[in-house]
Design an enzyme around this catalytic site. Structure first.
Site, PDB file in Angstrom:
ATOM      1  CG  PHE A 163      -0.365   0.451   2.504  1.00 32.93           C
ATOM      2  CD1 PHE A 163      -0.596   1.724   2.993  1.00 32.93           C
ATOM      3  CD2 PHE A 163       0.423  -0.409   3.266  1.00 32.93           C
ATOM      4  CE1 PHE A 163      -0.051   2.147   4.199  1.00 32.93           C
ATOM      5  CE2 PHE A 163       0.966  -0.002   4.468  1.00 32.93           C
ATOM      6  CZ  PHE A 163       0.732   1.287   4.934  1.00 32.93           C
ATOM      7  CE  LYS A 164       3.958   1.372   4.854  1.00 34.52           C
ATOM      8  NZ  LYS A 164       5.133   0.919   5.554  1.00 34.52           N
ATOM      9  CG  ASP A 165       4.004   0.540  -4.410  1.00 31.75           C
ATOM     10  OD1 ASP A 165       5.179   0.923  -4.271  1.00 31.75           O
ATOM     11  OD2 ASP A 165       3.699  -0.658  -4.575  1.00 31.75           O
ATOM     12  CB  THR A 196       8.447   2.644   4.257  1.00 27.54           C
ATOM     13  OG1 THR A 196       7.267   2.485   5.029  1.00 27.54           O
ATOM     14  CG2 THR A 196       8.633   4.117   3.933  1.00 27.54           C
TER      15      THR A 196
END
Length: 484
Positions: free
Chosen positions: A112-114, A145
């Site tokens: 999800f960090k993308d 991250t």
């Protein structure tokens, strides 16, 4: 829109200032001075928007058009999401027994960090090109991250990135996603310590305000406001996908289950609530349960050790975004927040004031999930749906199954899924399931890797400062040699 420090001792700054900052000079984190309030009409208008369109609407509320005109902002966000494998960028899977899983992992690094980092990188590039500046980004990572930050800026002419990863504490795939990017502007260090320990030299370096200014340092961890800003969209999208109807009075609630380590996604959810989104937040953590203890009993204190778990990216003892939540729920009281955080930094243990604890436990409920429950949840979800969860997503889905098994009536529920199971083959194996690994992840094994060790006994802060100074000198040399 102005931004202020949660500790109240730093001058207020605009969005560009907040974007290029790590910690505020007083040690606090930046937050908007005021939050926009969204009425029923706006929520109704937004309810049919795609995820990228929601990000655009939210960003336009927090970034003034005098800084980035709306057309430019739209272009930046379109560019940010152009490398995602899924056309709609995020995808909701509707499974049996009312299980809704919001897949936030369709970016380059399968996490999800993308989503937030690709937007942050585009915003950075916009201002850097405008101001003809160079920056050095410093990132500490517990697993995801680092790789997402590297992918978002690798090859950029005016950005160098330094990543500190906890050697042996993240999965082999997570490590390879960082160490195999052999670009000139990417510098990876393998630290003999856990993710909380490697944050210490970073915090020490950022505390030297003159050094930070001299070398144009910034962080891309979720201490950076722009990361939290993009994550607010997860909650709006989850609500609109799962709410039965927006024609009801009052608007129907939706429960959003947030698996978290550093509490960035949780801070984003609390902000969405304060803006008028009718969500109930459930925070799900692994055995490193400081957030759970804080919500249940007001006990914001470190355990003796970080416990290694299957949900390794959440093996965190110091969830720094809780500071944003304390500030938000105390009515933007920087005096209370500063006193709390200074006591925590000194003694590693704080008892929340009664009023703040009451606000927190009203806004958020919580659960701590064991490795055994993670494995059981992964197995049950596969058995019922032929759907493979990553261990972090299983932490959230475990909360859903507990509610289903109690057979208590509850509002519609959406579980945020932060990563693909493909990144965690060890956990899939532990759950006795089979993984169909994507080709680009398999290819990592055969790539050349580059990583500088930071060993126990080394002066990590000195090593970090030396690297930053060296990169600054290189940039100055290149800049002086540029054609006029």
């Amino acid at each position: 829109m102005w931004y202020v420090s949660t500790r109240g001792m730093a001058p207020r700054i605009d969005f560009e200032g907040a974007l290029f900052s790590g910690y505020a000079p007083d040690g606090g984190l930046y937050m908007p001075e005021e939050l926009p309030q969204l009425g029923r009409e706006t929520l109704h208008e937004w309810s049919t928007l795609s995820y990228p369109s929601l990000v655009k609407e939210l960003c336009s509320l927090f970034i003034g058009p005098e800084l980035i005109p709306r057309d430019d902002l739209n272009d930046l966000i379109d560019r940010a999401f152009s490398r995602f494998r899924c056309r709609e960028v995020v995808h909701l899977s509707r499974l049996r027994n009312g299980l809704n899983v919001l897949e936030l992992w369709h970016g380059v690094t399968y996490a999800f960090k993308d989503l937030s980092l690709c937007c942050t990188a585009q915003l950075l590039q916009y201002f850097l090109e405008k101001r003809k500046r160079h920056i050095t980004v410093v990132v500490g990572t517990s697993g995801d991250t680092g790789s997402a930050a590297i992918q978002s800026v690798q090859g950029a002419k005016n950005v160098d990135i330094i990543v500190l990863l906890p050697k042996g504490h993240c999965t082999k795939i997570q490590e390879l996603q960082m160490t195999t990017v052999l670009r000139e502007n990417v510098h990876v260090f393998g630290v003999e310590g856990n993710s909380d320990e490697l944050d210490e030299p970073i915090k020490t370096v950022f505390a030297d305000v003159a050094f930070v200014k001299k070398h144009n340092l910034m962080s891309l961890n979720s201490i950076n406001w722009s990361r939290v800003l993009v994550q607010i969209a997860h909650h709006f999208f989850a609500y609109f996908q799962c709410a039965p109807s927006l024609d009801m009075h009052p608007l129907p609630p939706v429960e959003v289950v947030v698996p978290t380590g550093a509490a960035g996604n949780l801070a984003a959810g609390c902000i969405a609530q304060k803006m008028g989104l009718p969500i109930h937040l459930v925070v799900a953590v692994n055995s490193n349960d400081i957030i759970h203890r804080t919500i249940q009993w007001g006990d914001f204190s470190l355990s003796e050790v970080v416990k290694p778990t299957l949900a390794s990216a959440m093996d965190i003892q110091v969830p720094y975004n809780m500071e944003r939540i304390f500030w938000l729920l105390s009515g933007s009281d920087s005096q209370v927040t500063r006193a709390l955080m200074e006591q925590f930094e000194g003694t590693k243990s704080v008892r929340l004031p009664k009023e703040l604890h009451s606000e927190l436990s009203e806004a958020v409920t919580s659960q701590s999930v064991s490795d055994e429950a993670i494995i059981q949840t992964m197995g049950r979800c596969w058995q019922e749906n032929q759907y493979l969860l990553c261990p972090h997503s299983a932490v959230a889905v475990s909360c859903h199954y507990q509610q289903v098994d109690r057979q208590q009536p509850s509002p519609p529920r959406c579980c945020l899924a932060p990563a693909s199971a493909a990144k965690f083959p060890e956990a899939v194996q532990a759950a006795r399931l089979t993984l169909d690994t994507p080709a680009e992840i398999l290819a990592l094994e055969h790539k050349e890797a580059r990583c500088t060790p930071m060993r126990k006994g080394d002066d990590w802060t000195r090593m970090l400062r030396d690297t930053i100074e060296h990169l600054s000198q290189q940039w100055q040399g290149r800049f002086l040699n540029l054609p006029a």
